[in-house]
Scaffold this motif. Structure first.
Motif, PDB file in Angstrom:
ATOM      1  N   HIS A 175      -7.463  -4.898  -5.924  1.00  0.00           N
ATOM      2  CA  HIS A 175      -8.912  -5.076  -6.071  1.00  0.00           C
ATOM      3  C   HIS A 175      -9.507  -3.900  -6.852  1.00  0.00           C
ATOM      4  CE1 HIS A 175     -13.064  -5.969  -5.150  1.00  0.00           C
ATOM      5  NE2 HIS A 175     -13.183  -4.953  -4.303  1.00  0.00           N
ATOM      6  N   ALA A 176      -9.038  -2.692  -6.565  1.00  0.00           N
ATOM      7  CA  ALA A 176      -9.525  -1.505  -7.261  1.00  0.00           C
ATOM      8  C   ALA A 176      -9.150  -1.541  -8.741  1.00  0.00           C
ATOM      9  CB  ALA A 176      -8.958  -0.251  -6.600  1.00  0.00           C
ATOM     10  N   ALA A 177      -7.908  -1.905  -9.023  1.00  0.00           N
ATOM     11  CA  ALA A 177      -7.466  -1.966 -10.419  1.00  0.00           C
ATOM     12  C   ALA A 177      -8.279  -2.986 -11.209  1.00  0.00           C
ATOM     13  CB  ALA A 177      -5.979  -2.296 -10.474  1.00  0.00           C
ATOM     14  N   LYS A 178      -8.524  -4.153 -10.610  1.00  0.00           N
ATOM     15  CA  LYS A 178      -9.305  -5.199 -11.287  1.00  0.00           C
ATOM     16  C   LYS A 178     -10.764  -4.776 -11.471  1.00  0.00           C
ATOM     17  CE  LYS A 178      -6.495  -9.052  -9.572  1.00  0.00           C
ATOM     18  NZ  LYS A 178      -6.451 -10.232  -8.657  1.00  0.00           N
ATOM     19  N   SER A 179     -11.250  -3.889 -10.600  1.00  0.00           N
ATOM     20  CA  SER A 179     -12.647  -3.445 -10.653  1.00  0.00           C
ATOM     21  C   SER A 179     -12.848  -2.264 -11.590  1.00  0.00           C
ATOM     22  CB  SER A 179     -13.131  -3.066  -9.250  1.00  0.00           C
ATOM     23  OG  SER A 179     -13.045  -4.176  -8.373  1.00  0.00           O
ATOM     24  N   GLY A 180     -11.776  -1.799 -12.220  1.00  0.00           N
ATOM     25  CA  GLY A 180     -11.903  -0.720 -13.189  1.00  0.00           C
ATOM     26  C   GLY A 180     -11.761   0.679 -12.609  1.00  0.00           C
ATOM     27  N   TYR A 203       5.697   3.140  11.591  1.00  0.00           N
ATOM     28  CA  TYR A 203       4.557   3.714  10.868  1.00  0.00           C
ATOM     29  C   TYR A 203       4.999   4.326   9.548  1.00  0.00           C
ATOM     30  CZ  TYR A 203       0.864   7.127   9.799  1.00  0.00           C
ATOM     31  OH  TYR A 203      -0.091   7.879   9.175  1.00  0.00           O
ATOM     32  N   ALA A 204       6.037   5.160   9.588  1.00  0.00           N
ATOM     33  CA  ALA A 204       6.526   5.816   8.380  1.00  0.00           C
ATOM     34  C   ALA A 204       7.084   4.812   7.373  1.00  0.00           C
ATOM     35  CB  ALA A 204       7.590   6.851   8.743  1.00  0.00           C
ATOM     36  N   ILE A 205       7.806   3.800   7.886  1.00  0.00           N
ATOM     37  CA  ILE A 205       8.356   2.770   6.995  1.00  0.00           C
ATOM     38  C   ILE A 205       7.234   2.036   6.277  1.00  0.00           C
ATOM     39  CG2 ILE A 205       9.590   0.563   6.960  1.00  0.00           C
ATOM     40  CD1 ILE A 205      11.313   1.696   9.292  1.00  0.00           C
ATOM     41  N   SER A 206       6.164   1.714   7.004  1.00  0.00           N
ATOM     42  CA  SER A 206       5.046   0.997   6.370  1.00  0.00           C
ATOM     43  C   SER A 206       4.363   1.852   5.316  1.00  0.00           C
ATOM     44  CB  SER A 206       4.031   0.549   7.432  1.00  0.00           C
ATOM     45  OG  SER A 206       3.320   1.648   7.991  1.00  0.00           O
ATOM     46  N   LYS A 207       4.240   3.142   5.566  1.00  0.00           N
ATOM     47  CA  LYS A 207       3.621   4.031   4.584  1.00  0.00           C
ATOM     48  C   LYS A 207       4.497   4.152   3.331  1.00  0.00           C
ATOM     49  CE  LYS A 207      -0.297   5.763   6.247  1.00  0.00           C
ATOM     50  NZ  LYS A 207      -1.556   5.805   5.484  1.00  0.00           N
ATOM     51  N   PHE A 208       5.798   4.244   3.540  1.00  0.00           N
ATOM     52  CA  PHE A 208       6.719   4.319   2.401  1.00  0.00           C
ATOM     53  C   PHE A 208       6.660   3.043   1.561  1.00  0.00           C
ATOM     54  CE2 PHE A 208      11.125   3.350   0.904  1.00  0.00           C
ATOM     55  CZ  PHE A 208      11.113   4.214  -0.193  1.00  0.00           C
ATOM     56  N   GLU A 209       6.655   1.892   2.229  1.00  0.00           N
ATOM     57  CA  GLU A 209       6.590   0.632   1.490  1.00  0.00           C
ATOM     58  C   GLU A 209       5.282   0.520   0.709  1.00  0.00           C
ATOM     59  OE1 GLU A 209       7.287  -2.376   4.437  1.00  0.00           O
ATOM     60  OE2 GLU A 209       9.457  -2.006   4.482  1.00  0.00           O
ATOM     61  N   ALA A 210       4.190   1.029   1.285  1.00  0.00           N
ATOM     62  CA  ALA A 210       2.911   1.049   0.568  1.00  0.00           C
ATOM     63  C   ALA A 210       3.007   1.947  -0.663  1.00  0.00           C
ATOM     64  CB  ALA A 210       1.797   1.522   1.490  1.00  0.00           C
ATOM     65  N   GLU A 211       3.625   3.110  -0.512  1.00  0.00           N
ATOM     66  CA  GLU A 211       3.813   4.011  -1.652  1.00  0.00           C
ATOM     67  C   GLU A 211       4.560   3.308  -2.788  1.00  0.00           C
ATOM     68  OE1 GLU A 211       5.741   7.644  -0.784  1.00  0.00           O
ATOM     69  OE2 GLU A 211       4.333   8.285   0.768  1.00  0.00           O
ATOM     70  N   GLU A 212       5.639   2.628  -2.439  1.00  0.00           N
ATOM     71  CA  GLU A 212       6.444   1.951  -3.455  1.00  0.00           C
ATOM     72  C   GLU A 212       5.637   0.857  -4.155  1.00  0.00           C
ATOM     73  OE1 GLU A 212      10.051   2.788  -4.224  1.00  0.00           O
ATOM     74  OE2 GLU A 212       8.786   4.445  -3.542  1.00  0.00           O
ATOM     75  N   GLY A 213       4.852   0.115  -3.380  1.00  0.00           N
ATOM     76  CA  GLY A 213       4.010  -0.918  -3.969  1.00  0.00           C
ATOM     77  C   GLY A 213       2.954  -0.340  -4.890  1.00  0.00           C
ATOM     78  N   LEU A 214       2.376   0.793  -4.502  1.00  0.00           N
ATOM     79  CA  LEU A 214       1.359   1.440  -5.335  1.00  0.00           C
ATOM     80  C   LEU A 214       1.959   1.961  -6.637  1.00  0.00           C
ATOM     81  CD1 LEU A 214      -0.597   3.386  -2.577  1.00  0.00           C
ATOM     82  CD2 LEU A 214      -1.448   1.457  -3.930  1.00  0.00           C
ATOM     83  N   LYS A 215       3.157   2.509  -6.578  1.00  0.00           N
ATOM     84  CA  LYS A 215       3.818   2.987  -7.801  1.00  0.00           C
ATOM     85  C   LYS A 215       4.074   1.828  -8.767  1.00  0.00           C
ATOM     86  CE  LYS A 215       6.188   6.874  -5.553  1.00  0.00           C
ATOM     87  NZ  LYS A 215       7.501   7.393  -5.115  1.00  0.00           N
ATOM     88  N   LYS A 216       4.474   0.709  -8.215  1.00  0.00           N
ATOM     89  CA  LYS A 216       4.712  -0.475  -9.056  1.00  0.00           C
ATOM     90  C   LYS A 216       3.415  -0.951  -9.685  1.00  0.00           C
ATOM     91  CE  LYS A 216       6.608  -5.171  -8.929  1.00  0.00           C
ATOM     92  NZ  LYS A 216       7.195  -6.246  -8.068  1.00  0.00           N
ATOM     93  N   LEU A 217       2.339  -0.952  -8.906  1.00  0.00           N
ATOM     94  CA  LEU A 217       1.037  -1.373  -9.433  1.00  0.00           C
ATOM     95  C   LEU A 217       0.572  -0.433 -10.537  1.00  0.00           C
ATOM     96  CD1 LEU A 217      -1.345  -3.363  -9.097  1.00  0.00           C
ATOM     97  CD2 LEU A 217      -2.335  -1.740  -7.472  1.00  0.00           C
ATOM     98  N   ALA A 218       0.796   0.873 -10.349  1.00  0.00           N
ATOM     99  CA  ALA A 218       0.397   1.845 -11.369  1.00  0.00           C
ATOM    100  C   ALA A 218       1.145   1.605 -12.674  1.00  0.00           C
ATOM    101  CB  ALA A 218       0.658   3.263 -10.864  1.00  0.00           C
ATOM    102  N   ALA A 219       2.411   1.184 -12.565  1.00  0.00           N
ATOM    103  CA  ALA A 219       3.206   0.917 -13.762  1.00  0.00           C
ATOM    104  C   ALA A 219       2.749  -0.346 -14.485  1.00  0.00           C
ATOM    105  CB  ALA A 219       4.684   0.799 -13.387  1.00  0.00           C
ATOM    106  N   GLU A 220       2.096  -1.242 -13.759  1.00  0.00           N
ATOM    107  CA  GLU A 220       1.681  -2.529 -14.325  1.00  0.00           C
ATOM    108  C   GLU A 220       0.225  -2.548 -14.780  1.00  0.00           C
ATOM    109  OE1 GLU A 220       4.661  -5.158 -11.405  1.00  0.00           O
ATOM    110  OE2 GLU A 220       2.499  -5.049 -11.008  1.00  0.00           O
ATOM    111  N   THR A 221      -0.560  -1.531 -14.404  1.00  0.00           N
ATOM    112  CA  THR A 221      -1.987  -1.513 -14.711  1.00  0.00           C
ATOM    113  C   THR A 221      -2.366  -0.160 -15.320  1.00  0.00           C
ATOM    114  OG1 THR A 221      -2.684  -0.611 -12.570  1.00  0.00           O
ATOM    115  CG2 THR A 221      -2.405  -3.004 -12.714  1.00  0.00           C
TER     116      THR A 221
END
Length: 322
Positions: free
Chosen positions: A102-107, A142-160
């Motif tokens: 949502h943030a990426a689409k909003s600029g 908790y830690a696993i969920s945070k790590f998975e979020a990090e990985e997803g964010l890195k992928k999003l940064a590479a795509e946007t």
């Protein structure tokens, strides 16, 4: 210079609320508090509705150049969910990534994610601290969920075009701290004898002041883009040293009994509190050299001052209730 509009999620939480108040100082930033409930920021800055899970409610992002995401499903001491990891993933992975898309689409130009040092692991060998670019080793849900979020964010940064900054703090303390740290202050103030007089581990902590300063540095520092940072006060303490520091700041004597670590660990096992006993006795050190090298950032407040401010707040707001 036009002030940057910065949306802060978790604006009723310890870190999020403190960040909003810090951003209100000066004219560099216009904070927007994103929260699902009433906040003390109401009337001081714009507020937008946001809920990370159940059901997800995305905030208004018009004009925001940066999102600082501090909201999360944090540790649940008495977990009721039959599948704890699934519950953490709903908020900390799915909710975070939906917000980021949502943030990426909003600029939005930069997304700062408050993660956890637990992504690196649960403990270190004394003298061998975690580094920001170590291979992650999350263990609990908790830690696993945070790590998975990090990985997803890195992928999003590479795509946007949106940049991502990840910050992994250890235990955060400061004026207004709650949970276990508040309990420690209460025990010390009451003069409760504690069996932690001979623990020689080394643990990194970070004061809220130092964490906020790093977050603000990462808001607009060009070199922070798409980097991961660890953060601490730059001085490691044993559990015994920490208790003595706090007692001194409170103006009381720490009543510490010298119990061997092995006995504390054994008691933790017998009482089914192994993780608590392990945190008390184990080391967890972080190396923040990367922050200095890339951002020219070092902690702005020393441990003694941070502990004193924490104790002063506690004395003013909690001592009468003891």
């Amino acid at each position: 210079m036009t002030a940057q509009k910065v949306l802060v999620t978790g604006a009723t939480g310890f870190v999020g609320e403190a960040l909003v108040f810090r951003l209100l100082l000066g004219k560099r930033f216009v904070p927007v508090a994103a929260t699902r409930s009433v906040t003390r920021c109401q009337g001081l800055c714009p507020v937008t509705n946001f809920n990370l899970s159940g059901p997800l409610l995305l905030p208004e992002l018009h004009g925001a150049s940066v999102v600082v995401h501090t909201a999360a499903r944090v540790h649940v001491m008495k977990e009721a969910a039959s599948d704890a990891l699934a519950e953490y993933r709903k908020a900390n992975v799915a909710g975070t990534l939906e917000l980021a898309r949502h943030a990426a689409k909003s600029g939005v130009k930069r997304f700062i994610f408050l993660s956890t040092i637990k992504v690196n692991g649960e403990a270190t060998v004394k003298g061998r601290p975690f580094k920001a670019d170590d291979v992650p080793s999350p263990i609990d849900p908790y830690a696993i969920s945070k790590f998975e979020a990090e990985e997803g964010l890195k992928k999003l940064a590479a795509e946007t075009d949106m940049e991502v900054v990840i910050i992994r703090p250890p235990l955060i303390y400061g004026p207004g701290v709650k949970a276990n740290f508040l309990s420690i202050l209460q025990w010390l103030a009451r003069g409760v004898p504690l069996p932690f007089g001979s623990i020689y581990n080394q643990r990194s902590l970070v004061s809220i002041e130092n964490l906020l300063d790093l977050i603000i540095t990462c808001i607009d520092h060009p070199a922070a883009a798409n980097q991961t940072f660890l953060v601490s006060d730059g001085a490691d303490l044993s559990t015994t040293q920490l208790l003595r520091y706090l007692a001194g700041a409170l103006g009381v004597k720490a009543r510490l009994v010298a119990i061997p670590e092995w006995l504390i660990l054994l008691a933790g096992t017998m009482l089914r509190k192994q993780s608590v006993a392990s945190r008390i006795c184990s080391s967890l050190q972080v190396d923040i050299a990367k922050n200095r090298e890339i951002l020219n950032w070092t902690p702005v407040m020393n441990v003694g001052t941070s502990m004193r401010r924490t104790a002063e707040f506690f004395m003013i707001n909690h001592v009468k209730a003891l």
